[in-house]
Scaffold this active site. Structure first.
Site, short mmCIF file in Angstrom:
data_model
loop_
_atom_site.label_atom_id
_atom_site.label_comp_id
_atom_site.label_asym_id
_atom_site.label_seq_id
_atom_site.Cartn_x
_atom_site.Cartn_y
_atom_site.Cartn_z
N ASP A 274 -62.06 -69.11 -9.64
CA ASP A 274 -62.31 -68.09 -8.47
C ASP A 274 -63.86 -67.91 -8.37
OD1 ASP A 274 -59.54 -68.02 -7.97
OD2 ASP A 274 -59.27 -66.07 -9.14
N HIS B 279 -57.38 -72.62 -13.02
CA HIS B 279 -56.10 -72.15 -12.94
C HIS B 279 -55.23 -72.97 -11.88
CE1 HIS B 279 -58.26 -69.11 -11.18
NE2 HIS B 279 -57.18 -68.83 -10.43
N ARG C 213 -41.89 -67.91 -4.56
CA ARG C 213 -42.82 -67.04 -5.30
C ARG C 213 -43.67 -66.28 -4.41
NH1 ARG C 213 -47.65 -68.27 -8.43
NH2 ARG C 213 -47.96 -66.57 -9.89
N HIS D 161 -58.17 -74.60 -9.69
CA HIS D 161 -59.68 -74.09 -9.38
C HIS D 161 -60.07 -72.90 -10.14
CE1 HIS D 161 -56.50 -71.07 -7.73
NE2 HIS D 161 -57.54 -70.27 -7.74
C1 LIG Z 1 -59.88 -76.36 -1.35
C2 LIG Z 1 -60.17 -75.21 -2.05
C3 LIG Z 1 -60.24 -73.97 -1.38
C4 LIG Z 1 -60.71 -72.94 -2.57
C5 LIG Z 1 -61.40 -73.89 -3.52
C6 LIG Z 1 -60.37 -75.23 -3.51
O1 LIG Z 1 -61.19 -76.39 -4.14
C7 LIG Z 1 -59.10 -74.65 -4.38
C8 LIG Z 1 -58.72 -73.53 -4.34
C9 LIG Z 1 -59.29 -72.54 -3.13
C10 LIG Z 1 -59.85 -71.07 -3.59
C11 LIG Z 1 -58.39 -70.32 -3.89
C12 LIG Z 1 -58.78 -68.86 -4.40
C13 LIG Z 1 -60.23 -68.17 -3.60
O2 LIG Z 1 -59.52 -67.70 -2.36
C14 LIG Z 1 -61.04 -69.36 -3.15
C15 LIG Z 1 -62.40 -68.81 -2.33
C16 LIG Z 1 -61.55 -70.21 -4.56
O3 LIG Z 1 -62.53 -69.68 -5.06
O4 LIG Z 1 -60.63 -71.06 -4.79
C17 LIG Z 1 -60.61 -70.51 -2.42
C18 LIG Z 1 -61.39 -71.66 -1.96
C19 LIG Z 1 -61.92 -71.63 -0.87
O5 LIG Z 1 -61.11 -71.22 0.24
O6 LIG Z 1 -62.95 -71.94 -0.35
O1 LIG Z 2 -50.34 -67.31 -7.38
C1 LIG Z 2 -51.20 -67.26 -8.49
O2 LIG Z 2 -50.25 -67.24 -9.44
C2 LIG Z 2 -52.43 -67.88 -8.69
C3 LIG Z 2 -53.36 -67.27 -7.36
C4 LIG Z 2 -54.73 -67.92 -7.10
O3 LIG Z 2 -54.99 -68.29 -8.25
C5 LIG Z 2 -55.52 -67.37 -6.22
O4 LIG Z 2 -54.98 -66.85 -5.25
O5 LIG Z 2 -56.81 -67.48 -6.43
FE LIG Z 3 -57.19 -68.25 -8.22
#
Ligand SMILES: C=C1C[C@]23C[C@@]1(O)CC[C@H]2[C@@]12CC[C@H](O)[C@@](C)(C(=O)O1)[C@H]2[C@@H]3C(=O)O
Ligand SMILES: O=C(O)CCC(=O)C(=O)O
Ligand SMILES: [Fe+2]
Length: 349
Positions: A229, A283, A293, A227
């Site tokens: 951020d 990432h 972890r 994903h």
């Molecule tokens: C299923 C998902 C929720 C997420 C976007 C994603 O496609 C994969 C990662 C998730 C994440 C992780 C980091 C952040 O908390 C977040 C807001 C983001 O940008 O990617 C969340 C997404 C989410 O919770 O909507």
């Molecule tokens: O735990 C990690 O190394 C990555 C975490 C991360 O990408 C997130 O919380 O958005």
């Molecule tokens: Fe992230």
């Protein structure tokens, strides 16, 4: 795979490890239908090269010398070329970091049923505890992790009834927030944007901490799906285990952990606001077969009505104007409809 699943379930039960979410039981049908060794993606996830991220010594920022400017330029270059870097001598003491980690370990050790409670016991907003991927239809779509999403506003109001110790979280969050702000201002200045923008538009109510735990996993899986951020920038505090991977020059690479460093990555909003000068890169986290972890991410976000204008110098805008609220809603809608985030490509001019 079915045998592995049964074995793990039995071991967990005999050791009384009821703090783990019921991954094996919940996803047993996915384990039964996936042939891990034949899957290219699993092999790829495990066989990536380990690299050290550009390391930036922040000591120079507090000195009025030519090195201060060089340090700022190094930050901007890393954000442009990698979208990711590590900072050392960041000013957050070992004590603050260790207390945060102890707190995190303690909270995740709570029985699973307790972690699911959305009352005064946890004293965080409903829906803040997440684990696995409810929509996964194959192992490839599964995130083998549990997490607490804690808005900054909840951190300031954690009471004595909560399992979270407010002081450890509060101190960590406050110091990490000020580091994020400082880095964001430098990045704004170096891309020709207004550096006071963040003082005007970043509200603690939208920033949040995400406490991640990745339990050991018998087969290689994503701990957190690939994903980008959705914020301006993220500060990550991770342990020694390793598992963070990112895309560099079109290839997945593994990040070498460093106990002295905090890891910084550019989010979608900064990429858009800097008109693609800084990169919000894909990432993910991958699991470890034997070790659990932990990581904590601080997401630096603006207020919901902040408008992101993608412009810099003479270069035409890559993205249309959008508010953070609009962006968040679109991401949520896409995740709900398609199971994944589309992100910035939705906002191209
Ligand atoms: C299923 C998902 C929720 C997420 C976007 C994603 O496609 C994969 C990662 C998730 C994440 C992780 C980091 C952040 O908390 C977040 C807001 C983001 O940008 O990617 C969340 C997404 C989410 O919770 O909507
Ligand atoms: O735990 C990690 O190394 C990555 C975490 C991360 O990408 C997130 O919380 O958005
Ligand atoms: Fe992230």
């Amino acid at each position: 795979m079915v045998e592995t699943h049964n074995l793990m379930t039995n071991i967990n039960q005999s050791l009384g490890m009821d703090s783990d979410p019921p991954f094996h039981e919940t996803y047993k049908t996915l384990f039964a239908v996936t042939k891990p060794l034949n899957n290219d993606w699993l092999a790829a996830v495990m066989a990536v090269e380990e690299l050290e991220l550009p390391s930036i010594d922040l000591t120079w920022l507090s000195l009025e010398s030519p090195e201060k400017e060089r340090c700022k330029n190094d930050i901007a270059r890393a954000a442009n070329e990698w979208g990711f870097f590590q900072v050392v001598n960041h000013g957050i003491s070992r004590d603050v970091l260790e207390k945060m980690r102890d707190e995190q370990v303690k909270v995740f050790k709570q029985p699973f049923q307790h972690k699911c409670r959305e009352d005064k016991f946890m004293n965080v907003s409903a829906g803040s505890y997440r684990w696995g991927t409810p929509t996964a239809t194959c192992l490839r779509q599964l995130s083998w992790s549990e997490a607490f999403h804690i808005p900054m506003t909840d951190i300031s109001s954690l009471g004595d009834t909560s399992i979270f110790s407010s002081s450890s979280l509060h101190q960590f969050a406050t110091e990490v927030a000020s580091l994020a702000q400082k880095l964001a201002e430098i990045l704004a200045e170096k891309s020709g944007k207004k550096s006071t923008f963040f003082q005007e538009n970043s509200l603690p109510s939208t920033c949040y901490l995400r406490l991640n735990r990745y339990p050991p996993c018998p087969i290689p899986l994503f701990g957190l799906m690939p994903h980008t951020d959705s914020d301006f920038l993220t500060v990550l505090y991770q342990d020694q285990v390793g598992g963070l991977q990112l895309v560099k020059d079109g290839k997945w690479v593994a990040v070498k952990p460093n106990p002295e460093a905090l890891f910084i990555n550019i989010g979608d909003l900064f990429q858009a606001w800097s008109n693609d000068c800084y990169k919000s890169v894909q990432h993910c986290a991958v699991t470890n077969p034997t070790k659990e972890r932990f990581s904590v991410a601080y997401f630096f976000c603006p207020s919901y009505d902040t408008v992101i204008e993608s412009c810099s110098g003479d270069k035409p805008s890559v993205y249309r104007r959008f508010s953070f609220k609009e962006y968040r809603q679109q991401v949520q809608e896409d995740v709900q409809n398609y199971g994944y985030k589309i992100g910035l490509p939705r906002f191209l001019v």
